[in-house]
Design a protein around this motif. Structure first.
Motif, PDB file in Angstrom:
ATOM      1  N   ASN A 387      87.866  22.503  -9.190  1.00 54.44           N
ATOM      2  CA  ASN A 387      86.859  21.516  -9.617  1.00 54.44           C
ATOM      3  C   ASN A 387      85.508  21.673  -8.931  1.00 54.44           C
ATOM      4  OD1 ASN A 387      88.548  20.244 -11.465  1.00 54.44           O
ATOM      5  ND2 ASN A 387      89.527  19.092  -9.795  1.00 54.44           N
ATOM      6  N   ARG A 388      85.396  22.681  -8.088  1.00 54.66           N
ATOM      7  CA  ARG A 388      84.106  22.912  -7.453  1.00 54.66           C
ATOM      8  C   ARG A 388      83.234  23.781  -8.348  1.00 54.66           C
ATOM      9  NH1 ARG A 388      85.044  24.420  -1.189  1.00 54.66           N
ATOM     10  NH2 ARG A 388      83.951  26.304  -1.788  1.00 54.66           N
ATOM     11  N   VAL A 389      81.934  23.738  -8.127  1.00 54.57           N
ATOM     12  CA  VAL A 389      81.034  24.643  -8.842  1.00 54.57           C
ATOM     13  C   VAL A 389      80.626  25.753  -7.876  1.00 54.57           C
ATOM     14  CG1 VAL A 389      78.797  24.865  -9.967  1.00 54.57           C
ATOM     15  CG2 VAL A 389      80.224  22.841 -10.380  1.00 54.57           C
ATOM     16  N   GLU A 390      80.920  26.991  -8.268  1.00 58.71           N
ATOM     17  CA  GLU A 390      80.666  28.139  -7.405  1.00 58.71           C
ATOM     18  C   GLU A 390      79.634  29.062  -8.023  1.00 58.71           C
ATOM     19  OE1 GLU A 390      82.113  29.409  -4.335  1.00 58.71           O
ATOM     20  OE2 GLU A 390      82.464  27.249  -4.187  1.00 58.71           O
ATOM     21  N   GLU A 391      78.848  29.723  -7.180  1.00 56.83           N
ATOM     22  CA  GLU A 391      77.933  30.759  -7.657  1.00 56.83           C
ATOM     23  C   GLU A 391      78.713  32.057  -7.812  1.00 56.83           C
ATOM     24  OE1 GLU A 391      74.569  31.562  -5.188  1.00 56.83           O
ATOM     25  OE2 GLU A 391      73.873  29.501  -5.405  1.00 56.83           O
ATOM     26  N   VAL A 392      78.729  32.597  -9.027  1.00 59.73           N
ATOM     27  CA  VAL A 392      79.484  33.826  -9.274  1.00 59.73           C
ATOM     28  C   VAL A 392      78.526  34.919  -9.741  1.00 59.73           C
ATOM     29  CG1 VAL A 392      81.312  34.877 -10.682  1.00 59.73           C
ATOM     30  CG2 VAL A 392      81.590  32.547  -9.818  1.00 59.73           C
ATOM     31  N   LEU A 393      78.599  36.065  -9.076  1.00 65.61           N
ATOM     32  CA  LEU A 393      77.809  37.230  -9.500  1.00 65.61           C
ATOM     33  C   LEU A 393      78.695  38.082 -10.419  1.00 65.61           C
ATOM     34  CD1 LEU A 393      75.510  39.323  -9.435  1.00 65.61           C
ATOM     35  CD2 LEU A 393      76.422  40.135  -7.254  1.00 65.61           C
ATOM     36  N   VAL A 394      78.263  38.260 -11.669  1.00 68.60           N
ATOM     37  CA  VAL A 394      79.114  38.928 -12.660  1.00 68.60           C
ATOM     38  C   VAL A 394      79.037  40.450 -12.501  1.00 68.60           C
ATOM     39  CG1 VAL A 394      79.572  39.237 -15.120  1.00 68.60           C
ATOM     40  CG2 VAL A 394      78.841  37.000 -14.253  1.00 68.60           C
ATOM     41  N   GLU A 395      80.208  41.062 -12.347  1.00 69.77           N
ATOM     42  CA  GLU A 395      80.266  42.509 -12.086  1.00 69.77           C
ATOM     43  C   GLU A 395      80.802  43.319 -13.243  1.00 69.77           C
ATOM     44  OE1 GLU A 395      82.351  43.502  -8.443  1.00 69.77           O
ATOM     45  OE2 GLU A 395      81.549  41.692  -7.518  1.00 69.77           O
ATOM     46  N   ALA A 396      81.668  42.735 -14.075  1.00 65.89           N
ATOM     47  CA  ALA A 396      82.337  43.545 -15.111  1.00 65.89           C
ATOM     48  C   ALA A 396      83.034  42.638 -16.114  1.00 65.89           C
ATOM     49  CB  ALA A 396      83.366  44.475 -14.470  1.00 65.89           C
ATOM     50  N   GLN A 397      83.540  43.287 -17.170  1.00 61.02           N
ATOM     51  CA  GLN A 397      84.391  42.579 -18.108  1.00 61.02           C
ATOM     52  C   GLN A 397      85.766  42.425 -17.451  1.00 61.02           C
ATOM     53  OE1 GLN A 397      85.096  44.725 -21.865  1.00 61.02           O
ATOM     54  NE2 GLN A 397      84.140  42.955 -22.836  1.00 61.02           N
ATOM     55  N   ASN A 398      86.504  41.391 -17.793  1.00 59.73           N
ATOM     56  CA  ASN A 398      87.889  41.278 -17.358  1.00 59.73           C
ATOM     57  C   ASN A 398      88.713  42.272 -18.174  1.00 59.73           C
ATOM     58  OD1 ASN A 398      90.492  40.608 -16.725  1.00 59.73           O
ATOM     59  ND2 ASN A 398      90.336  38.439 -17.329  1.00 59.73           N
ATOM     60  N   THR A 399      89.274  43.279 -17.525  1.00 55.96           N
ATOM     61  CA  THR A 399      89.969  44.341 -18.268  1.00 55.96           C
ATOM     62  C   THR A 399      91.206  43.795 -19.001  1.00 55.96           C
ATOM     63  OG1 THR A 399      90.958  44.907 -16.153  1.00 55.96           O
ATOM     64  CG2 THR A 399      89.255  46.389 -16.989  1.00 55.96           C
ATOM     65  N   LYS A 400      91.773  42.697 -18.491  1.00 55.92           N
ATOM     66  CA  LYS A 400      92.981  42.165 -19.118  1.00 55.92           C
ATOM     67  C   LYS A 400      92.680  41.190 -20.251  1.00 55.92           C
ATOM     68  CE  LYS A 400      96.021  42.757 -15.178  1.00 55.92           C
ATOM     69  NZ  LYS A 400      96.094  42.083 -13.882  1.00 55.92           N
ATOM     70  N   ASP A 401      91.462  40.668 -20.284  1.00 56.85           N
ATOM     71  CA  ASP A 401      91.091  39.735 -21.341  1.00 56.85           C
ATOM     72  C   ASP A 401      89.602  39.938 -21.616  1.00 56.85           C
ATOM     73  OD1 ASP A 401      90.313  37.660 -22.937  1.00 56.85           O
ATOM     74  OD2 ASP A 401      91.267  36.080 -21.728  1.00 56.85           O
ATOM     75  N   THR A 402      89.307  40.682 -22.683  1.00 56.16           N
ATOM     76  CA  THR A 402      87.921  41.113 -22.910  1.00 56.16           C
ATOM     77  C   THR A 402      87.007  39.966 -23.340  1.00 56.16           C
ATOM     78  OG1 THR A 402      88.613  41.820 -25.092  1.00 56.16           O
ATOM     79  CG2 THR A 402      88.439  43.531 -23.403  1.00 56.16           C
ATOM     80  N   ALA A 403      87.581  38.804 -23.608  1.00 50.50           N
ATOM     81  CA  ALA A 403      86.733  37.638 -23.887  1.00 50.50           C
ATOM     82  C   ALA A 403      86.194  37.027 -22.590  1.00 50.50           C
ATOM     83  CB  ALA A 403      87.519  36.598 -24.678  1.00 50.50           C
ATOM     84  N   GLN A 404      86.652  37.583 -21.469  1.00 51.09           N
ATOM     85  CA  GLN A 404      86.230  37.038 -20.169  1.00 51.09           C
ATOM     86  C   GLN A 404      85.441  38.065 -19.358  1.00 51.09           C
ATOM     87  OE1 GLN A 404      89.659  35.696 -17.990  1.00 51.09           O
ATOM     88  NE2 GLN A 404      89.739  33.748 -19.099  1.00 51.09           N
ATOM     89  N   VAL A 405      84.641  37.563 -18.449  1.00 54.59           N
ATOM     90  CA  VAL A 405      83.988  38.441 -17.484  1.00 54.59           C
ATOM     91  C   VAL A 405      84.551  38.180 -16.093  1.00 54.59           C
ATOM     92  CG1 VAL A 405      81.850  38.663 -18.803  1.00 54.59           C
ATOM     93  CG2 VAL A 405      82.094  36.817 -17.115  1.00 54.59           C
ATOM     94  N   MET A 406      84.280  39.120 -15.177  1.00 49.60           N
ATOM     95  CA  MET A 406      84.792  39.034 -13.816  1.00 49.60           C
ATOM     96  C   MET A 406      83.625  39.086 -12.836  1.00 49.60           C
ATOM     97  SD  MET A 406      85.277  40.991 -10.943  1.00 49.60           S
ATOM     98  CE  MET A 406      85.530  42.727 -11.170  1.00 49.60           C
ATOM     99  N   GLY A 407      83.698  38.224 -11.854  1.00 48.72           N
ATOM    100  CA  GLY A 407      82.687  38.260 -10.803  1.00 48.72           C
ATOM    101  C   GLY A 407      83.290  37.798  -9.502  1.00 48.72           C
ATOM    102  N   ARG A 408      82.431  37.596  -8.506  1.00 49.61           N
ATOM    103  CA  ARG A 408      82.915  37.117  -7.217  1.00 49.61           C
ATOM    104  C   ARG A 408      82.092  35.934  -6.743  1.00 49.61           C
ATOM    105  NH1 ARG A 408      86.125  41.301  -4.780  1.00 49.61           N
ATOM    106  NH2 ARG A 408      85.919  43.007  -6.263  1.00 49.61           N
ATOM    107  N   THR A 409      82.764  35.038  -6.027  1.00 53.10           N
ATOM    108  CA  THR A 409      82.052  33.958  -5.356  1.00 53.10           C
ATOM    109  C   THR A 409      81.400  34.554  -4.105  1.00 53.10           C
ATOM    110  OG1 THR A 409      83.896  33.410  -3.923  1.00 53.10           O
ATOM    111  CG2 THR A 409      83.842  32.332  -6.081  1.00 53.10           C
TER     112      THR A 409
END
Ligand code: SAH
Ligand code: SF4
Ligand code: F3S
Length: 446
Positions: A387-409
């Motif tokens: 439930n927190r709001v985090e800053e995420v830097l987007v690095e790539a597509q989620n390889t397991k679900d291409t409707a999603q992207v992947m990043g890191r907090t």
């Protein structure tokens, strides 16, 4: 040799240092007009950048290498290169074991790849493993990511922990100058990268070999000073650094991380064992109490900082009670992530010769128990994000679900959320966390 339209493939094993070295070697090959191919079996040049931190890492190299050595019998103009830590450890012996090899080169020679290949193309079989002063990197690395980049700040390690091959294969510490580091970082910034990770096997040792250091061990150039010096690099939003050694970790460094907005609230500080006798036998130079004090200090300044570490189980002579002290440390601290390993005796290290080696059964049983605890405590840590709001830097597509992207907090938690990579790559966005797992999160962009 004419290298036009020649293809190359690099297979990288091991740590971030090796990944960074591979990117520089790929850059050199591209300058030589080699073209990348995904498929080693299509390549005219195959380079294995190897790791020997544990026996299984080393053995993996031999099985890969065997396949390419066979292919060379059909394709005699195939160029086969072994770089990295196995190359340094085995040297000439590697040529005897795999006579099909053209070039064996230690990590200190990575920037010399073009030179060394020239000797190969002239008809020589080459071994380059003598210690050298690492030449400043003037090449353009071919970086895997468009968003995050590595910058070496110190090579080698002077620690000599009793189990570890790194000092043997990476040589003595060599710091790059603050100016060279800053200039590479500013180039990276201009190319649009958003995150830089500064690298060193023992990054807190940064600067102690540079002019200006005193025999008492005080030095003018420290990691802390470097962070202040490079912090304003344009366009880069995040700076990370690894790996920290508990022996040298200072309160000044913690304060700098708190003060400097681009430096992320994540610390990777391996403890290896939670038992003082074992730590002594490992020659780590600190106690578990000291380690706990460091973490307390970090949490005093940055209560939410992420803490990760490395740990070894089944070190020679480790009793059940001593292993329990490691479990206890893990329970008490609450790590976000731990890289765990069963002790593996390594050639040329003192601990490999000790008689009180433990059986594989004991080691793997302890490893399982530790991993179980790590997953449990990591899940507890992940939960705080819900439930927190985090800053995420987007690095790539989620390889397991291409409707999603992947990043890191900023704390380095992998985070997935629905979105299009075309619009989001390299962007820092606010994500509300809706699900947590031990080592990753899912959320929605807001
Ligand atoms: N410089 C870092 C780590 C370098 S090696 C440090 O001092 O912590 C990466 C990790 O591999 C180490 O932290 C350690 O946990 C593990 N490792 C090193 N030698 C090992 C060995 N002989 N057996 C099992 N794990 C080992
Ligand atoms: Fe190996 Fe110790 Fe150096 Fe880390 S500090 S690389 S564990 S010798
Ligand atoms: Fe492996 Fe060499 Fe890194 S042994 S862990 S690749 S320094």
């Amino acid at each position: 040799m004419d290298t036009t339209s020649k293809k190359y493939n690099i297979v990288t094993f091991g740590c971030q240092m090796n990944k960074a070295d591979s990117e520089r070697m790929a850059g050199i090959l591209e300058e030589m007009d080699f073209q990348w191919t995904e498929e080693p079996n299509d390549a005219d040049l195959v380079l294995y950048n190897t790791c020997t931190i544990r026996d299984n890492a080393e053995q993996k190299v031999y099985s890969y290498l065997g396949r390419q050595a066979k292919r060379k019998h059909q394709k005699p103009d195939l160029t086969l290169v072994v770089a990295g830590c196995v190359a340094q450890q085995e040297g000439e012996q590697l040529l005897r074991r795999v006579p099909e090899l053209d070039l064996v080169m230690g990590p200190q020679h990575a920037n010399r790849l073009e030179d060394l290949l020239q000797q190969v193309f002239d008809g020589n079989q080459v071994v380059a493993t003598e210690p050298i002063h690492i030449v400043e990197d003037i090449t353009k690395p071919r970086r895997d990511s468009k968003v995050t980049a590595w910058v070496n700040i110190i090579y080698g390690c002077n620690e000599r922990c009793s189990y570890c091959v790194v000092p043997n294969v990476r040589g003595t510490e060599q710091s790059r100058t603050p100016e060279a580091i800053k200039s590479e970082m500013s180039d990276i910034g201009k190319q649009g990268y958003k995150e830089i990770t500064l690298l060193g096997q023992n990054i807190d040792a940064y600067g102690r070999d540079l002019p200006g250091s005193t025999p008492e061990g005080r030095h003018q150039h420290t990691l802390t000073d470097l962070l202040y010096y490079v912090h304003d690099v344009e366009t880069v939003d995040r700076i990370r650094f690894a790996t920290s050694h508990p022996r040298y970790f200072t309160e000044r460094l913690i304060k700098a991380c708190q003060e400097l907005p681009k430096v992320c609230e994540h610390f990777h500080i391996p403890f290896q064992s939670g038992d003082n006798e074992i730590l002594k036998a490992m020659k780590r130079g600190y106690t578990h109490e000291k380690y706990r004090r460091i973490i307390d200090k970090i949490r005093h300044y940055m209560p939410d900082a992420a803490i990760s570490a490395d740990a070894i189980v089944g070190f020679p002579g480790e009793t059940e009670e001593q292993f329990n002290n490691t479990l206890k440390l893990v329970e008490d601290i609450g790590f976000d992530l731990i890289n765990t390993a069963a002790y593996s005796p390594r050639p040329g290290t003192p601990a490999a010769l000790w008689e009180d080696q433990l059986s594989e059964e004991v080691k793997s049983d302890r490893l399982q128990r530790l991993n179980h605890l790590v997953a449990t405590t990591a899940a507890e840590r992940s939960q705080r994000y819900l439930n927190r709001v985090e800053e995420v830097l987007v690095e790539a597509q989620n390889t397991k679900d291409t409707a999603q992207v992947m990043g890191r907090t900023r704390g380095n938690r992998l985070t997935f959320f629905p979105g299009k990579i075309e619009n989001l790559l390299g962007k820092t966005v606010k994500v509300k966390i809706t699900e947590y797992r031990a080592f990753s999160l899912t959320g929605e962009m807001i």
